[in-house]
Design a protein around this motif. Structure first.
Motif, PDB file in Angstrom:
ATOM      1  N   VAL A 113       0.836  -1.206   0.000  1.00 16.00           N
ATOM      2  CA  VAL A 113       0.000   0.000   0.000  1.00 16.00           C
ATOM      3  C   VAL A 113       0.869   1.253   0.000  1.00 16.00           C
ATOM      4  CG1 VAL A 113      -1.648   1.340   1.365  1.00 16.00           C
ATOM      5  CG2 VAL A 113      -1.989  -1.120   1.051  1.00 16.00           C
ATOM      6  N   ASP A 114       1.932   1.245   0.777  1.00 14.02           N
ATOM      7  CA  ASP A 114       2.845   2.392   0.790  1.00 14.02           C
ATOM      8  C   ASP A 114       3.451   2.621  -0.591  1.00 14.02           C
ATOM      9  OD1 ASP A 114       2.359   2.791   3.467  1.00 14.02           O
ATOM     10  OD2 ASP A 114       4.210   1.842   4.153  1.00 14.02           O
ATOM     11  N   GLY A 115       3.848   1.526  -1.255  1.00 12.91           N
ATOM     12  CA  GLY A 115       4.488   1.653  -2.554  1.00 12.91           C
ATOM     13  C   GLY A 115       3.534   2.032  -3.671  1.00 12.91           C
ATOM     14  N   LEU A 116       2.298   1.560  -3.575  1.00 14.24           N
ATOM     15  CA  LEU A 116       1.316   1.828  -4.625  1.00 14.24           C
ATOM     16  C   LEU A 116       0.505   3.091  -4.373  1.00 14.24           C
ATOM     17  CD1 LEU A 116      -0.132  -1.792  -5.111  1.00 14.24           C
ATOM     18  CD2 LEU A 116       1.435  -0.600  -6.661  1.00 14.24           C
ATOM     19  N   GLY A 117       0.488   3.549  -3.121  1.00 16.85           N
ATOM     20  CA  GLY A 117      -0.330   4.702  -2.786  1.00 16.85           C
ATOM     21  C   GLY A 117      -1.778   4.369  -2.532  1.00 16.85           C
ATOM     22  N   GLY A 118      -2.077   3.104  -2.277  1.00 15.87           N
ATOM     23  CA  GLY A 118      -3.447   2.651  -2.027  1.00 15.87           C
ATOM     24  C   GLY A 118      -3.627   1.248  -2.567  1.00 15.87           C
ATOM     25  N   LEU A 119      -4.858   0.742  -2.521  1.00 17.94           N
ATOM     26  CA  LEU A 119      -5.108  -0.624  -2.978  1.00 17.94           C
ATOM     27  C   LEU A 119      -6.547  -0.741  -3.473  1.00 17.94           C
ATOM     28  CD1 LEU A 119      -3.720  -3.425  -3.163  1.00 17.94           C
ATOM     29  CD2 LEU A 119      -4.756  -3.965  -0.940  1.00 17.94           C
ATOM     30  N   ASP A 120      -6.707  -1.351  -4.654  1.00 20.59           N
ATOM     31  CA  ASP A 120      -8.026  -1.550  -5.256  1.00 20.59           C
ATOM     32  C   ASP A 120      -8.348  -3.016  -5.523  1.00 20.59           C
ATOM     33  OD1 ASP A 120      -8.552   1.379  -5.761  1.00 20.59           O
ATOM     34  OD2 ASP A 120      -6.751   1.105  -6.986  1.00 20.59           O
ATOM     35  N   VAL A 121      -7.313  -3.821  -5.763  1.00 21.29           N
ATOM     36  CA  VAL A 121      -7.517  -5.229  -6.113  1.00 21.29           C
ATOM     37  C   VAL A 121      -6.550  -6.086  -5.314  1.00 21.29           C
ATOM     38  CG1 VAL A 121      -7.506  -6.957  -7.954  1.00 21.29           C
ATOM     39  CG2 VAL A 121      -8.206  -4.603  -8.464  1.00 21.29           C
ATOM     40  N   LEU A 122      -7.064  -7.145  -4.709  1.00 22.67           N
ATOM     41  CA  LEU A 122      -6.228  -8.127  -4.015  1.00 22.67           C
ATOM     42  C   LEU A 122      -6.386  -9.472  -4.691  1.00 22.67           C
ATOM     43  CD1 LEU A 122      -4.512  -9.289  -1.678  1.00 22.67           C
ATOM     44  CD2 LEU A 122      -6.650  -9.520  -0.373  1.00 22.67           C
ATOM     45  N   VAL A 123      -5.261 -10.084  -5.054  1.00 23.00           N
ATOM     46  CA  VAL A 123      -5.252 -11.439  -5.606  1.00 23.00           C
ATOM     47  C   VAL A 123      -4.514 -12.342  -4.627  1.00 23.00           C
ATOM     48  CG1 VAL A 123      -4.484 -12.929  -7.488  1.00 23.00           C
ATOM     49  CG2 VAL A 123      -5.355 -10.636  -7.993  1.00 23.00           C
ATOM     50  N   ASN A 124      -5.254 -13.225  -3.972  1.00 24.24           N
ATOM     51  CA  ASN A 124      -4.663 -14.212  -3.062  1.00 24.24           C
ATOM     52  C   ASN A 124      -4.296 -15.457  -3.868  1.00 24.24           C
ATOM     53  OD1 ASN A 124      -4.830 -13.011  -0.349  1.00 24.24           O
ATOM     54  ND2 ASN A 124      -7.043 -13.050  -0.685  1.00 24.24           N
ATOM     55  N   ASN A 125      -3.075 -15.455  -4.384  1.00 19.76           N
ATOM     56  CA  ASN A 125      -2.630 -16.509  -5.289  1.00 19.76           C
ATOM     57  C   ASN A 125      -1.579 -17.429  -4.689  1.00 19.76           C
ATOM     58  OD1 ASN A 125      -1.933 -17.751  -8.043  1.00 19.76           O
ATOM     59  ND2 ASN A 125      -0.007 -16.713  -7.514  1.00 19.76           N
ATOM     60  N   ALA A 126      -0.850 -16.988  -3.679  1.00 21.11           N
ATOM     61  CA  ALA A 126       0.244 -17.798  -3.125  1.00 21.11           C
ATOM     62  C   ALA A 126      -0.277 -19.165  -2.683  1.00 21.11           C
ATOM     63  CB  ALA A 126       0.891 -17.081  -1.951  1.00 21.11           C
ATOM     64  N   GLY A 127       0.461 -20.210  -3.033  1.00 18.44           N
ATOM     65  CA  GLY A 127       0.028 -21.551  -2.659  1.00 18.44           C
ATOM     66  C   GLY A 127       1.188 -22.518  -2.577  1.00 18.44           C
ATOM     67  N   PHE A 128       0.968 -23.589  -1.819  1.00 22.28           N
ATOM     68  CA  PHE A 128       1.981 -24.637  -1.694  1.00 22.28           C
ATOM     69  C   PHE A 128       1.299 -25.996  -1.683  1.00 22.28           C
ATOM     70  CE2 PHE A 128       4.569 -27.605   0.778  1.00 22.28           C
ATOM     71  CZ  PHE A 128       5.744 -27.559   0.038  1.00 22.28           C
ATOM     72  N   GLN A 129       1.938 -26.962  -2.325  1.00 20.10           N
ATOM     73  CA  GLN A 129       1.491 -28.347  -2.287  1.00 20.10           C
ATOM     74  C   GLN A 129       2.711 -29.244  -2.236  1.00 20.10           C
ATOM     75  OE1 GLN A 129      -0.424 -28.836  -6.200  1.00 20.10           O
ATOM     76  NE2 GLN A 129       1.426 -29.839  -6.930  1.00 20.10           N
ATOM     77  N   MET A 130       2.515 -30.483  -1.838  1.00 16.86           N
ATOM     78  CA  MET A 130       3.575 -31.488  -1.906  1.00 16.86           C
ATOM     79  C   MET A 130       2.934 -32.822  -2.258  1.00 16.86           C
ATOM     80  SD  MET A 130       6.610 -32.484  -1.985  1.00 16.86           S
ATOM     81  CE  MET A 130       7.462 -30.986  -1.543  1.00 16.86           C
ATOM     82  N   ALA A 131       3.283 -33.340  -3.428  1.00 20.53           N
ATOM     83  CA  ALA A 131       2.662 -34.572  -3.912  1.00 20.53           C
ATOM     84  C   ALA A 131       3.595 -35.776  -3.863  1.00 20.53           C
ATOM     85  CB  ALA A 131       2.175 -34.376  -5.352  1.00 20.53           C
ATOM     86  N   ARG A 132       4.789 -35.607  -3.304  1.00 20.34           N
ATOM     87  CA  ARG A 132       5.739 -36.720  -3.278  1.00 20.34           C
ATOM     88  C   ARG A 132       5.507 -37.598  -2.043  1.00 20.34           C
ATOM     89  NH1 ARG A 132      11.008 -33.026  -4.074  1.00 20.34           N
ATOM     90  NH2 ARG A 132      10.396 -31.966  -5.988  1.00 20.34           N
ATOM     91  N   ARG A 133       4.338 -38.218  -1.983  1.00 27.71           N
ATOM     92  CA  ARG A 133       4.012 -39.130  -0.883  1.00 27.71           C
ATOM     93  C   ARG A 133       2.906 -40.062  -1.340  1.00 27.71           C
ATOM     94  NH1 ARG A 133       2.217 -33.724   2.188  1.00 27.71           N
ATOM     95  NH2 ARG A 133       0.298 -33.363   1.075  1.00 27.71           N
ATOM     96  N   GLU A 134       2.654 -41.095  -0.558  1.00 24.31           N
ATOM     97  CA  GLU A 134       1.755 -42.151  -1.022  1.00 24.31           C
ATOM     98  C   GLU A 134       0.486 -42.309  -0.218  1.00 24.31           C
ATOM     99  OE1 GLU A 134       3.440 -45.489  -2.549  1.00 24.31           O
ATOM    100  OE2 GLU A 134       4.952 -44.298  -3.538  1.00 24.31           O
ATOM    101  N   SER A 135       0.418 -41.807   1.026  1.00 27.42           N
ATOM    102  CA  SER A 135      -0.802 -41.964   1.807  1.00 27.42           C
ATOM    103  C   SER A 135      -0.903 -40.873   2.850  1.00 27.42           C
ATOM    104  CB  SER A 135      -0.828 -43.342   2.485  1.00 27.42           C
ATOM    105  OG  SER A 135      -0.312 -43.286   3.779  1.00 27.42           O
ATOM    106  N   VAL A 136      -2.075 -40.824   3.495  1.00 27.50           N
ATOM    107  CA  VAL A 136      -2.299 -39.839   4.544  1.00 27.50           C
ATOM    108  C   VAL A 136      -1.292 -40.007   5.679  1.00 27.50           C
ATOM    109  CG1 VAL A 136      -4.000 -41.264   5.770  1.00 27.50           C
ATOM    110  CG2 VAL A 136      -4.073 -38.775   6.002  1.00 27.50           C
ATOM    111  N   ALA A 137      -0.805 -41.233   5.870  1.00 28.95           N
ATOM    112  CA  ALA A 137       0.170 -41.489   6.933  1.00 28.95           C
ATOM    113  C   ALA A 137       1.483 -40.752   6.701  1.00 28.95           C
ATOM    114  CB  ALA A 137       0.430 -42.989   7.059  1.00 28.95           C
ATOM    115  N   ASP A 138       1.732 -40.340   5.458  1.00 29.18           N
ATOM    116  CA  ASP A 138       2.980 -39.654   5.131  1.00 29.18           C
ATOM    117  C   ASP A 138       2.910 -38.141   5.346  1.00 29.18           C
ATOM    118  OD1 ASP A 138       4.094 -42.076   4.268  1.00 29.18           O
ATOM    119  OD2 ASP A 138       3.248 -41.831   2.261  1.00 29.18           O
ATOM    120  N   ILE A 139       1.732 -37.616   5.660  1.00 29.68           N
ATOM    121  CA  ILE A 139       1.580 -36.178   5.859  1.00 29.68           C
ATOM    122  C   ILE A 139       1.978 -35.829   7.286  1.00 29.68           C
ATOM    123  CG2 ILE A 139      -0.019 -34.232   5.844  1.00 29.68           C
ATOM    124  CD1 ILE A 139      -1.721 -35.756   3.836  1.00 29.68           C
ATOM    125  N   THR A 140       3.034 -35.056   7.423  1.00 31.93           N
ATOM    126  CA  THR A 140       3.534 -34.699   8.748  1.00 31.93           C
ATOM    127  C   THR A 140       2.882 -33.398   9.242  1.00 31.93           C
ATOM    128  OG1 THR A 140       5.352 -33.338   7.890  1.00 31.93           O
ATOM    129  CG2 THR A 140       5.763 -35.718   8.131  1.00 31.93           C
TER     130      THR A 140
END
Length: 285
Positions: A113-140
């Motif tokens: 906001v400081d750099g732009l002088g205000g804000l009109d549009v917000l895009v919440n795009n940041a995301g993360f995934q990890m698919a290198r696993r085989e079952s729910v038991a592997d999710i830490t």
């Protein structure tokens, strides 16, 4: 566009565009603006690469100044995106931050906001995934923290802070996923966050309507971004996107138009609470 296969490849998360084969198409040579966002000021999380870069290019060519949030490790991609925005004659504010840390997420909005002088549009795009696993038991627990904080907590923190600046006529566009509708077993935690984002979108649209702020989401299908070689096994990268009805993965440039449509008062002034699929033919209902 014909079907495409990808050479087996792998990167360390979060991944960089320059190491991808082939390079994604972000609309560098193809996107032509029509002044749909003239004079608007937009904040894009995860704006350094992939869908975020394509949206930044499109917004700039539509007349918007842009701030992009990215991890410090992604500086080379951020610098390139900034160059592309400035080549379109618009201002680009670089905001390195780890959005999984609340203070940094909220601080990123203040910096933008400081750099732009205000804000009109917000895009919440940041995301993360990890698919290198085989079952729910592997999710830490560490996996859960990184996925939920990147995809969901950060969305809340950034949105709450942005709402101090958004006014009547402003727009929020969240990034959902086909995974909210057709979840893959290795992406159980990621798919859960995307289903939650759909609910957040609908609820926020109802709450913010009286303030004149529209809230929508885009649900991409398989899109060729650095997240894929950084989080998928090499053998899956080779077939990435081949299971869609159109028979191929999409390019970031093919998703950017949906974000422009939803962000613009010219094209979507009566659209709020909608999830727009860009999925290569997979249903989002």
């Amino acid at each position: 566009m014909s079907a495409q296969t990808f050479p087996a490849q792998q990167q360390t998360p979060p991944g960089l565009t320059g190491e991808m084969r082939p390079r994604p198409d972000h609309g560098e040579d193809s996107y032509v603006g029509a002044s749909r966002l003239e004079g608007r000021r937009a904040l894009i999380t995860g704006g350094d690469s992939g869908i975020g870069r394509a949206v930044a290019i499109a917004f700039a060519r539509e007349g918007a100044d842009v701030a992009i949030v990215y991890l410090p490790d992604e500086q080379p991609d951020a610098d390139e995106t900034c160059r592309l925005v400035e080549d379109a004659g618009r201002r680009c504010v670089l905001v390195p931050a780890d959005l999984t840390v609340e203070d940094e997420a909220r601080g990123a909005v203040r910096t933008a906001v400081d750099g732009l002088g205000g804000l009109d549009v917000l895009v919440n795009n940041a995301g993360f995934q990890m698919a290198r696993r085989e079952s729910v038991a592997d999710i830490t627990s560490e996996d859960l923290d990184r996925t939920f904080k990147t995809n969901l907590y950060a969305l809340f923190w950034v949105t709450q802070s942005a709402l101090e600046h958004l006014k009547d006529g402003s727009s929020i566009v969240n990034c959902s996923s086909i995974q909210a509708y057709q979840p893959s077993e290795p992406l159980l935690d990621y798919a859960s966050t995307k289903a939650a984002i759909n609910n957040v979108t609908v609820n926020l649209a109802a709450e913010l309507a009286e303030r004149g702020i529209r809230v929508n989401a885009v649900a991409p299908g398989p899109i060729w971004t650095p997240l894929q070689p950084a989080t998928q096994p090499p053998e899956k990268v080779e077939k990435f996107g081949s299971d869609t009805p159109l028979g191929r993965a999409g390019q970031p440039a093919e998703v950017a138009h949906a974000f422009v449509f939803l962000a613009s008062e010219q094209t979507a002034s009566y659209v709020s609470g909608t999830v727009l699929g860009v999925t290569g033919g997979k249903p989002v209902f």
